[in-house]
Design a protein around this motif. Structure first.
Motif, mmCIF file in Angstrom:
data_model
loop_
_atom_site.group_PDB
_atom_site.id
_atom_site.type_symbol
_atom_site.label_atom_id
_atom_site.label_comp_id
_atom_site.label_asym_id
_atom_site.label_seq_id
_atom_site.Cartn_x
_atom_site.Cartn_y
_atom_site.Cartn_z
ATOM 1 N N ASP A 113 61.565 69.295 41.310
ATOM 2 C CA ASP A 113 61.169 68.160 40.252
ATOM 3 C C ASP A 113 59.940 67.045 41.023
ATOM 4 O OD1 ASP A 113 63.904 68.883 38.508
ATOM 5 O OD2 ASP A 113 65.145 67.975 39.948
ATOM 6 N N VAL A 114 60.103 67.015 42.293
ATOM 7 C CA VAL A 114 59.077 66.338 43.249
ATOM 8 C C VAL A 114 58.329 66.447 42.920
ATOM 9 C CG1 VAL A 114 57.914 65.770 45.169
ATOM 10 C CG2 VAL A 114 61.015 65.286 44.852
ATOM 11 N N LEU A 115 57.404 68.111 42.396
ATOM 12 C CA LEU A 115 56.489 68.796 41.881
ATOM 13 C C LEU A 115 56.108 67.993 40.494
ATOM 14 C CD1 LEU A 115 56.301 71.349 44.536
ATOM 15 C CD2 LEU A 115 54.598 69.202 44.544
ATOM 16 N N LEU A 116 57.229 67.665 40.315
ATOM 17 C CA LEU A 116 56.832 67.563 38.479
ATOM 18 C C LEU A 116 56.932 66.449 38.498
ATOM 19 C CD1 LEU A 116 59.226 70.801 36.584
ATOM 20 C CD2 LEU A 116 56.728 70.508 37.011
ATOM 21 N N ALA A 117 56.925 65.396 38.420
ATOM 22 C CA ALA A 117 56.393 64.043 38.903
ATOM 23 C C ALA A 117 55.433 63.524 38.712
ATOM 24 C CB ALA A 117 57.566 63.237 40.065
ATOM 25 N N PHE A 118 54.252 64.518 38.898
ATOM 26 C CA PHE A 118 52.873 64.641 39.297
ATOM 27 C C PHE A 118 52.062 65.474 37.598
ATOM 28 C CE2 PHE A 118 53.884 64.125 43.609
ATOM 29 C CZ PHE A 118 52.997 63.400 43.632
ATOM 30 N N PRO A 119 52.073 64.617 36.848
ATOM 31 C CA PRO A 119 51.785 64.826 35.593
ATOM 32 C C PRO A 119 50.481 66.215 35.555
ATOM 33 C CG PRO A 119 51.398 62.622 35.178
ATOM 34 C CD PRO A 119 51.586 63.239 36.506
ATOM 35 N N GLY A 120 51.170 66.789 35.007
ATOM 36 C CA GLY A 120 49.679 68.045 34.427
ATOM 37 C C GLY A 120 48.518 68.124 36.115
ATOM 38 N N LEU A 121 48.049 67.433 35.268
ATOM 39 C CA LEU A 121 46.725 68.400 36.288
ATOM 40 C C LEU A 121 46.518 67.263 36.826
ATOM 41 C CD1 LEU A 121 42.949 68.582 34.171
ATOM 42 C CD2 LEU A 121 44.458 70.077 35.932
ATOM 43 N N LEU A 122 47.181 66.150 37.196
ATOM 44 C CA LEU A 122 47.451 65.117 38.751
ATOM 45 C C LEU A 122 47.452 65.629 39.821
ATOM 46 C CD1 LEU A 122 46.720 62.119 38.855
ATOM 47 C CD2 LEU A 122 49.429 62.219 38.635
#
Lengths: 275, 305
Positions: A113-122
């Motif tokens: 969940d934490v990693l997916l909080a960074f959208p797309g390529l960010l």
């Protein structure tokens, strides 16, 4: 002999097209490319397509076809290596989280969940920004986030499969945890993971091209499709062919792997075919 | 109510995780970040000053807690290059990025809703096939290729639209198309699928049987219900738009958050890079929270665990 079903034929057709049109030329680039992709010849700068240089020449006078063929090697390497890493890590984490449940599952899924909080390529941009450009760092950056998709997918599948009668029966017959996971559960979650892998290769190729376009991917001068597009931007009005061909190449390959993913899903999941 | 509180409470550890990752970014730099930012020739006094300014001379745990404390108060540090507070620089750029994202979303909806609708109504015919073709091609087209092609066609060759400036609505057209096309492709596919499902439902047949006109059935009954699953992907799509905006801003020299971030990266201005990444990620978390809450409010079934 029985003919393969329609979805199976589509998978076969798309896989052959990608093999012959992308993987094989990428592997054979050093022998297929008519010129050295790094050769500078300013007298031929931005020469339009002609018989000797069918796709034209870039600002440094390098042959675009040769650069395109060598660029395919980078795309292929990034796509395959990244997805090998992300699939192995993601499938293992998802399998363990789904099977073990409890604290292990909580920790693994919160990390996802934490990693997916960074959208797309960010996150990839952030990592390459601190690690520095280079093919290895691009692969690390793309892998850092890429495994989460596999982990989420496989965990969901494991939760469903774990409750099935045959798994319970195997457990009752005394099968150990490792055997249950490896022999009884894993084979049943591989089909969706394979579908995901096809989409993930497309995404990795597109991401590498995006990073190289931003100047954060491969080192300057390396023939990557994204970097070729970045160079082409500055000579757009006088030499559009510098941009057009690498763009078509990226689009074709991404389209190919996306369609392959769709076809695999249709083939491997009979329920989907009826929809 | 419990649903809303649970969802809110669930966001806090995620935000803490995001802050932790952003904090450790600076420590992932191979070598000494101060050397990289100031160059090897910098004076020892300057290096010491920057090390103190970034807090790098203190133990890691102290640095981490200080970073959390500062960030919660809205202090994102100072940009090395601009010599101004990062939060201030970011605040100045947010309107441009917001404008671009609204433009991208407007393009996506303006294309996807009618196209998805037409595709579903002409299921299996050429309009449907055309929409499907757009859906697969749109997702595969890199925006960093589409943008330059649009510039070539509409700004250079035809000279219809301006580029490389922000100001009038005309300046927003090409960047919005560049940013919105992939989302339009995805939404077209979703709208079509959702509509095809809804059009087979009993209540649609009832509405038809009552003698309602074909368009009234589609617009009033079918589209409004089909849009529910479409709305759920918007939260995720905001993420795609946010990272797409970084590339689109680069193509069009758009003075937004993405350009600020890239300038920070190229200039090795790490406090600025950290600030931009933090703000983008936190925005994304907030948008996802908001989408979930709105969705739970629209569709009560979601609120049940």
């Amino acid at each position: 002999m029985k003919l393969p079903s329609r979805p199976a034929r589509r998978v076969l057709l798309l896989a052959s097209l990608l093999g012959l049109g992308f993987c094989l030329p990428a592997l054979l680039a050093p022998w297929l490319a008519p010129y050295d992709p790094l050769a500078l010849d300013l007298t031929g700068s931005l020469a339009p397509p002609e018989l000797a240089h069918p796709l034209g020449r870039d600002e440094q006078g390098a042959d675009i076809l040769s650069r395109l063929l060598h660029g395919a090697r980078i795309s292929l390497a990034v796509g395959l290596i990244t997805v090998s890493i992300t699939a192995s890590v993601g499938i293992s984490v998802g399998l363990l989280a789904g099977y073990a449940g409890g604290g292990v599952e909580q920790v693994a899924m919160r990390l996802v969940d934490v990693l997916l909080a960074f959208p797309g390529l960010l996150l990839a941009i952030a990592l390459v920004a601190v690690l520095g450009p280079g093919l290895g760092n691009v692969i690390i950056a793309l892998s850092a986030l890429g495994w989460t998709g596999f982990a989420r997918l496989v965990r969901g599948q494991v939760l469903a499969v774990k409750a099935l009668d045959y798994v319970q029966a195997a457990h009752g017959l005394g099968a150990g945890h490792l055997r249950l996971m490896a022999v009884h559960i894993l084979p049943n979650v591989m089909a969706p993971a394979l579908v995901q892998a096809s989409f993930a290769i497309a995404a990795a190729i597109l991401s590498e091209a995006s990073l190289s376009f931003l100047g954060l991917g491969v080192p300057a001068g390396t023939p990557s499709w994204g970097a070729m597009l970045a160079e082409g931007r500055y000579v757009l009005s006088e030499a559009p062919y510098v941009s057009i061909f690498p763009g078509l190449a990226i689009m074709g390959v991404v389209l190919g792997f996306n369609l392959l993913g769709d076809a695999l899903a249709d083939w491997l999941d009979p329920k989907r075919r009826l929809a | 109510m419990t649903f809303f509180l649970n969802r809110l409470a669930w966001t806090l550890p995620i935000l803490l995780g995001v802050l932790t990752i952003v904090f450790f970014l600076l420590h992932l730099i191979p070598g000494d970040p101060v050397d990289i930012m100031l160059g090897e020739q910098a004076l020892a006094a300057d290096r010491q000053q920057m090390r103190a300014a970034l807090g790098l001379d203190r133990p890691l745990a102290v640095q981490y807690l200080a970073f959390l404390g500062r960030t919660v108060r809205g202090d994102l540090g100072s940009s090395i290059h601009h010599r101004r507070p990062v939060a201030q620089l970011i605040a100045e750029r947010i309107p441009a990025t917001f404008e671009l994202m609204m433009g991208g979303m407007a393009v996506a909806f303006a294309v996807a809703l009618p196209l998805g609708l037409l595709a579903a109504l002409h299921h299996g015919r050429w309009l449907d096939q055309l929409a499907s073709l757009f859906a697969v091609l749109g997702v595969a087209t890199p925006n960093f290729w589409l943008g330059p092609l649009l510039i070539l066609a509409f700004a250079i060759r035809l000279d219809w639209l301006p580029v490389n400036e922000r100001g009038t609505l005309a300046h927003l057209v090409l960047p919005s198309i560049t940013l919105g096309t992939a989302m339009a492709a995805l939404l077209t596919r979703m709208t079509r699928t959702a509509l095809l499902e809804v059009l087979g439902e009993d209540y649609i047949r009832t509405a038809r049987a009552k003698g309602l006109g074909a368009w009234a059935v589609v617009i009033v009954h079918a589209l409004s219900n089909a849009l529910i699953p479409v709305v759920t992907v918007i939260g995720l799509q905001i993420g795609v738009l946010l990272s797409g905006a970084i590339i689109t801003e680069r193509i069009f020299d758009w003075p937004g958050l993405g350009t600020l971030l890239l300038d920070g990266i190229y200039g090795r201005d790490y406090p600025l890079v950290q600030g931009c990444i933090l703000v983008i990620a936190v925005t994304y978390v907030a948008v996802n929270l908001l989408t979930d809450l709105v969705y739970g409010w629209i569709d009560p079934r979601i609120r049940r665990p």
